[in-house]
Each structure stands twice: as C-alpha cells, then as structure tokens.
Design an enzyme around this catalytic site. Structure first.
Site, short mmCIF file in Angstrom:
data_model
loop_
_atom_site.label_atom_id
_atom_site.label_comp_id
_atom_site.label_asym_id
_atom_site.label_seq_id
_atom_site.Cartn_x
_atom_site.Cartn_y
_atom_site.Cartn_z
N THR A 177 70.55 16.91 49.99
CA THR A 177 71.02 16.36 51.34
C THR A 177 71.54 17.32 52.30
O THR A 177 72.27 18.54 52.08
CB THR A 177 72.09 15.45 51.16
OG1 THR A 177 71.53 14.17 50.28
CG2 THR A 177 72.52 14.82 52.46
N ARG A 205 64.64 2.91 46.04
CA ARG A 205 65.81 3.15 45.82
C ARG A 205 66.35 3.95 47.22
O ARG A 205 65.67 5.03 47.71
CB ARG A 205 66.22 4.18 44.82
CG ARG A 205 67.71 4.68 44.58
CD ARG A 205 67.95 5.90 45.27
NE ARG A 205 69.56 6.29 45.25
CZ ARG A 205 70.01 7.31 46.00
NH1 ARG A 205 69.35 8.08 46.57
NH2 ARG A 205 71.37 7.68 45.58
N GLY A 207 69.64 5.88 49.19
CA GLY A 207 71.08 6.20 49.04
C GLY A 207 72.13 5.96 50.15
O GLY A 207 71.99 5.18 51.13
N ASP A 208 72.99 6.73 50.21
CA ASP A 208 74.18 6.42 51.34
C ASP A 208 73.83 7.23 52.52
O ASP A 208 74.43 6.70 53.68
CB ASP A 208 75.47 7.27 50.87
CG ASP A 208 75.14 8.68 50.36
OD1 ASP A 208 74.38 9.23 49.66
OD2 ASP A 208 76.09 9.31 51.07
N THR A 228 77.45 14.32 51.16
CA THR A 228 76.45 14.42 50.33
C THR A 228 77.06 14.20 48.98
O THR A 228 78.20 14.58 48.66
CB THR A 228 75.90 15.88 50.54
OG1 THR A 228 75.15 16.27 49.44
CG2 THR A 228 77.38 16.90 50.40
N GLY A 229 76.29 13.72 47.97
CA GLY A 229 76.73 13.50 46.66
C GLY A 229 76.01 12.16 45.96
O GLY A 229 74.88 11.99 46.54
N GLY A 231 74.88 9.02 45.76
CA GLY A 231 74.93 8.01 46.77
C GLY A 231 75.59 6.77 46.55
O GLY A 231 76.06 6.06 47.23
N1 ASP Z 1 73.56 11.40 48.87
C1 ASP Z 1 72.28 11.57 48.51
C2 ASP Z 1 71.64 10.27 47.97
O1 ASP Z 1 72.16 9.74 47.11
C3 ASP Z 1 71.89 12.65 47.52
C4 ASP Z 1 72.54 13.77 48.13
O2 ASP Z 1 73.41 13.87 48.98
O3 ASP Z 1 72.11 14.75 47.29
O4 ASP Z 1 70.50 9.94 48.46
#
Ligand code: ASP
Length: 317
Positions: A177, A205, A207-208, A228-229, A231
């Site tokens: 991300t 799927r 994510g956030d 980022t993280g 999600g």
């Molecule tokens: N937040 C992103 C997701 O869950 C992934 C990421 O930040 O690496 O899609």
C-alpha cells in the site's frame, strides 16, 4: 498570510528491521520515497492544491514496482491483480474511490475520476472497470501489473499451509500500500491511498484503503490520514476517522490521536500497521506499530526526510 505547506507519505509497513534489505535496495527505496515526496511538494510549492499534491506523490509510488500499488501490485488467488484506491479532499469532504479494479494504470487517477466525474463515492468490480474505460485514463491489460518479485511471493503463499498472508504468524508480515497526505497554501488538507491489497486474496476481498474513514480520510476541521496495514483491523477500528474524531471532539493533538489509535485501539485487537497524517496547522505525524514503515516527510523547516526502519531518518539536502 500564507499558511504553511506540509506533506508526508508511506509505502507500506511491516517487518522491516535493519538487515532486512540489502544496502542497494535500501538506497533504491529511499530514492523512490524521495522522488514521490518531491513530486507532491512541487505541486504545493507552485501553489497547487493538496489533493493534486497527494495524487502526484501516489502516482510516483504506483509507478515504482517496489511498492504494492499499480505496477508491482500483488497477485490474487486466481493470479491476476485487483486494485483499490481512494482520494479525499478536506475542504468539503469530497471523496472518490475504486475497489477491485483491473485496468487503470494508475488506480489513484481512477479514484480521482470518481470524485471529479461521477455522482458517487465508491465504485467496485466490473462496473468500476467500465467506468475507467469510459474515462480519459491510461487503460492497460491486467498482466501489465505482473512483476517477478510478486509472482514469487504469491507462489510461496500458495505452497504454504497458511495462505492468509496477513494472519498473525503468517509467512508475509510486510504490508504494501502507498499513500500520501498534504496541506496546501489555502489551508486545505487531502489524503490519497492506493493498494494491490494482500497476496493471494480471493472472493472479492476489499481492504481498508478504498473505504472512506478506514484507510483514507480528510477533513479541514481535523486532519488528513492515509493508512497501511492489516486492512480488516483498520476497517473494524475505522482508523482514519477515529483519529480525526479524537482531534475534533476531544481536542487531541495530531500525534496523540494517531498514537492512541495505532498503538492503542488497533493493537488491542491485534491489528498491525501505521498511518501518515497532516493537520491544517502544518503538523505531520508518521505513526506505526510494526518494526518499520516506508515513509517520507517534509519537516517544518523544509528538510526532506525518508526512512524505513523504526530508528531511521535520512535527511536529504
Ligand atoms: N491495508 C491494505 C489492505 O488491507 C494492505 C496494506 O496496507 O498493505 O488491503
């Protein structure tokens, strides 16, 4: 009098400790982060808007195959790429987002097109692809996003018993991300986030990142935030909006609001990752609960910094 300008960005968080990357790769990453920061900064210095600046930085990061967004996006379970992106301006809280898109070379531009050229906030899947095709955007075949590095990661996940890449203890704890936040001379803040999601994802799927209030938020009354993280946890904590709400309702500072959510709320549920944020007063915060986060920011004196690990700070002349 002009308000200050500010800009900060991330390229993903995760298990990044000294020694994780070779010296050459570290230099490459620092260079890419700096280039993206400068792209956004140039917009701000020329009197451009925060939303254009955040977008310019994210486009640079999407073009760099190192990061999991645009070129370099991870592979899904069926071997293609599905990308999510969102962009938001803090002036009127206008937002645009796309989820599960396949063909926009720069997904952040597709999100911007939703903001600028539709009555909607979030478009997903086949309909979003069709919208992209009707816009004046660069449209590429899905395999244009393939890279050997991501293919190897995907194959490793598929052959591992735990195929959910972001599960605690899973084989891949490095998140992708990219995202940027900016403050322009008019006092408007903006946030932009773009991702390929998580390796081997399936069932559509999302994510956030494209969810307004989870991975992306901007409000001139509080802050602009890009996350980022992992999600799923960021969605359950409404991370970006929670940070802004703490500032508005409780008078928290930018730094303490980010800290309370990233090191408090998220960790309490077991969620890993980080955020970058700017306030309309020109403060920046880069907060994460992982060992490292690819990041870059401009300090109040105009110094440009890039960093990878927790104790890391490269100042560029
Ligand atoms: N937040 C992103 C997701 O869950 C992934 C990421 O930040 O690496 O899609």
């Amino acid at each position: 009098m002009n308000t200050p300008i500010a800009i900060a960005l991330h390229g993903g968080a995760g298990v990044l400790q000294p020694g994780t990357l070779s010296g050459a790769d570290e230099d490459l990453v620092h260079g890419a982060l700096l280039g993206a920061l400068q792209a956004g900064l140039k917009v701000l210095e020329q009197g451009g808007s925060a939303i254009d600046a955040a977008q310019a930085s994210v486009v640079e990061l999407e073009e760099c195959p190192w990061f999991n967004a645009g070129k370099g996006a991870v592979f899904t379970h069926v071997g293609d790429h599905e990308m999510d992106a969102a962009i938001m301006s803090g002036a009127q809280r206008e937002a645009g987002a796309v989820a599960g898109i396949h063909h926009a070379r720069n997904p952040i531009k597709a999100a911007r097109a939703v903001l600028d050229h539709s009555d909607h906030v979030l478009l997903a899947g086949a309909g979003a692809d069709q919208f992209v095709a009707e816009q004046n955007l660069e449209y590429v075949a899905n395999d244009w996003f393939d890279t050997e590095l991501r293919r190897r990661q995907w194959q490793a996940h598929r052959s591992a018993p735990d195929t959910l890449s972001l599960e605690p203890g899973g084989i891949e704890r490095k998140f992708g991300t990219v995202g940027a936040v900016a403050l322009d001379r008019l006092g408007n803040v903006a946030a932009a986030t773009s991702t390929g999601g998580i390796t081997n994802k399936r069932f559509g799927r999302i994510g956030d990142s494209p969810l307004i209030g989870a991975g992306t938020w901007a409000d001139n009354r509080s802050a602009a935030i890009s996350a980022t993280g992992h999600g799923e946890f960021f969605i359950r904590c409404a991370v970006a909006h929670d940070i802004a709400a703490r500032m508005r309702y409780s008078g928290d500072s930018l730094e303490s609001a980010c800290d309370a959510v990233v090191r408090g709320e998220l960790l309490a549920l077991g969620g890993s990752g980080g955020v970058v944020a700017v306030s309309p007063r020109g403060e920046t915060a880069l907060v994460f609960n992982t060992p490292g986060m690819y990041r870059a920011w401009r300090d109040v004196d105009g110094g440009l910094h890039t960093a990878i690990y927790a104790e890391d700070d490269r100042l560029h002349g």
